[in-house]
Write a protein that holds these residues in place. Structure first.
Motif, PDB file in Angstrom:
ATOM      1  N   PRO A   1       0.825  -1.219   0.000  1.00 33.72           N
ATOM      2  CA  PRO A   1       0.000   0.000   0.000  1.00 33.72           C
ATOM      3  C   PRO A   1       0.854   1.263   0.000  1.00 33.72           C
ATOM      4  O   PRO A   1       1.977   1.274   0.506  1.00 33.72           O
ATOM      5  N   LEU A   2       0.302   2.316  -0.584  1.00 32.00           N
ATOM      6  CA  LEU A   2       0.962   3.623  -0.618  1.00 32.00           C
ATOM      7  C   LEU A   2      -0.037   4.660  -0.124  1.00 32.00           C
ATOM      8  O   LEU A   2      -1.110   4.823  -0.720  1.00 32.00           O
ATOM      9  N   ASN A   3       0.291   5.328   0.969  1.00 31.06           N
ATOM     10  CA  ASN A   3      -0.613   6.292   1.575  1.00 31.06           C
ATOM     11  C   ASN A   3      -0.487   7.650   0.886  1.00 31.06           C
ATOM     12  O   ASN A   3       0.552   8.297   0.972  1.00 31.06           O
ATOM     13  N   LEU A   4      -1.556   8.061   0.196  1.00 32.63           N
ATOM     14  CA  LEU A   4      -1.566   9.357  -0.492  1.00 32.63           C
ATOM     15  C   LEU A   4      -2.752  10.189  -0.014  1.00 32.63           C
ATOM     16  O   LEU A   4      -3.628  10.561  -0.801  1.00 32.63           O
ATOM     17  N   THR A   5      -2.797  10.482   1.249  1.00 31.13           N
ATOM     18  CA  THR A   5      -3.890  11.288   1.785  1.00 31.13           C
ATOM     19  C   THR A   5      -3.885  12.670   1.138  1.00 31.13           C
ATOM     20  O   THR A   5      -2.833  13.221   0.812  1.00 31.13           O
TER      21      THR A   5
ATOM     22  N   GLN B   1      -6.723   4.813  -5.616  1.00 31.49           N
ATOM     23  CA  GLN B   1      -5.997   3.620  -5.208  1.00 31.49           C
ATOM     24  C   GLN B   1      -4.524   3.839  -5.531  1.00 31.49           C
ATOM     25  O   GLN B   1      -4.185   4.250  -6.646  1.00 31.49           O
TER      26      GLN B   1
ATOM     27  N   ARG C   1      -0.381   2.243  -4.978  1.00 30.03           N
ATOM     28  CA  ARG C   1       0.485   1.142  -4.559  1.00 30.03           C
ATOM     29  C   ARG C   1       1.954   1.477  -4.841  1.00 30.03           C
ATOM     30  O   ARG C   1       2.273   2.211  -5.773  1.00 30.03           O
ATOM     31  N   ARG C   2       2.828   0.895  -4.009  1.00 30.24           N
ATOM     32  CA  ARG C   2       4.264   0.967  -4.216  1.00 30.24           C
ATOM     33  C   ARG C   2       4.735  -0.404  -4.714  1.00 30.24           C
ATOM     34  O   ARG C   2       4.421  -1.431  -4.101  1.00 30.24           O
TER      35      ARG C   2
ATOM     36  N   HIS D   1       5.645   3.806  -8.270  1.00 29.16           N
ATOM     37  CA  HIS D   1       4.396   4.147  -7.598  1.00 29.16           C
ATOM     38  C   HIS D   1       3.293   4.190  -8.649  1.00 29.16           C
ATOM     39  O   HIS D   1       3.430   4.881  -9.667  1.00 29.16           O
TER      40      HIS D   1
ATOM     41  N   ARG E   1       2.694  12.325  -4.489  1.00 32.72           N
ATOM     42  CA  ARG E   1       1.485  12.978  -4.012  1.00 32.72           C
ATOM     43  C   ARG E   1       1.220  14.278  -4.787  1.00 32.72           C
ATOM     44  O   ARG E   1       0.088  14.552  -5.191  1.00 32.72           O
TER      45      ARG E   1
END
Length: 208
Positions: free
Chosen positions: A142-146, A153, A155-156, A169, A196
């Motif tokens: 998972p890749l957090n892109l708040t 969606q 992903r890394r 990414h 991001r």
């Protein structure tokens, strides 16, 4: 090159119109081109000169991984596709690039394809090349892109490409009838904050 530098839609690259759908493919292609043209305020270190749309550097064995990389690489699902456009920008990191892709769909198919991609990401724990012995395997996490958007969606993918360290990414987003894809890749550690920024820029331009 309509299908290279900026990839065309219904008439230029094989996309088909849905039955009874009145979408103007040429007008929609112009809209997508306009979005990509406006999305040139890239983070520092990226070239202002766009190149051909990004292409995946290998074909994964796993079918779900293949759907994910094909979509990110300018080959989105064809069902009800109205228009598509893609460009790539070179970064100043080692092997760094950012690939933007947009695909516009008839009816509710953008949402359907986004849901398919969401499921495919869950079914792609490791992306391995079809050809054995190439030293290509990228583990997916998972890749957090708040702060980018609600329907996103990310992903890394981290591991080795042809034996060399590589990170990628992948970001997919939905905005109305448009499916958005972003690839931010490089030979070594890829900056999540730059990902991001790129994703927010593209999503905001599509929604504008």
């Amino acid at each position: 090159m309509l299908c290279g530098f900026i990839a065309g839609g219904a008439a230029g690259c094989g996309g088909g119109a849905g039955p009874g759908d009145a979408m103007d493919g040429a007008a929609e292609l112009n809209r997508l081109r306009g979005v990509l043209d406006e999305a040139r305020a890239l983070p520092d270190g990226f070239s202002a000169r766009p190149r051909d749309g990004w292409r995946a550097p290998f074909q994964p064995v796993n079918e779900d991984c293949r759907l994910v990389l094909d979509t990110a690489g300018g080959r989105p699902p064809q069902r009800a596709l109205g228009a598509r456009a893609a460009v790539t920008y070179q970064g100043d990191g080692v092997g760094e690039l950012a690939g933007f892709g947009l695909a516009s769909y008839h009816g509710d198919d953008a949402e359907l394809h986004f849901n398919e991609l969401t499921q495919a990401l869950s079914g792609c724990p490791v992306a391995r090349a079809q050809v054995a012995g190439r030293g290509t395997a990228l583990r997916v996490s998972p890749l957090n892109l708040t702060g980018v958007g609600d329907e996103v969606q990310a992903r890394r993918l981290n591991g080795r490409l042809n034996g060399y360290p590589y990170e990628m990414h992948l970001v997919f987003a939905l905005s109305g009838h448009t499916l958005i894809s972003l690839v931010h890749a490089g030979v070594r550690d890829v900056d999540v904050e730059r990902t991001r920024e790129l994703a927010r820029l593209l999503v905001d331009e599509v929604a504008a």
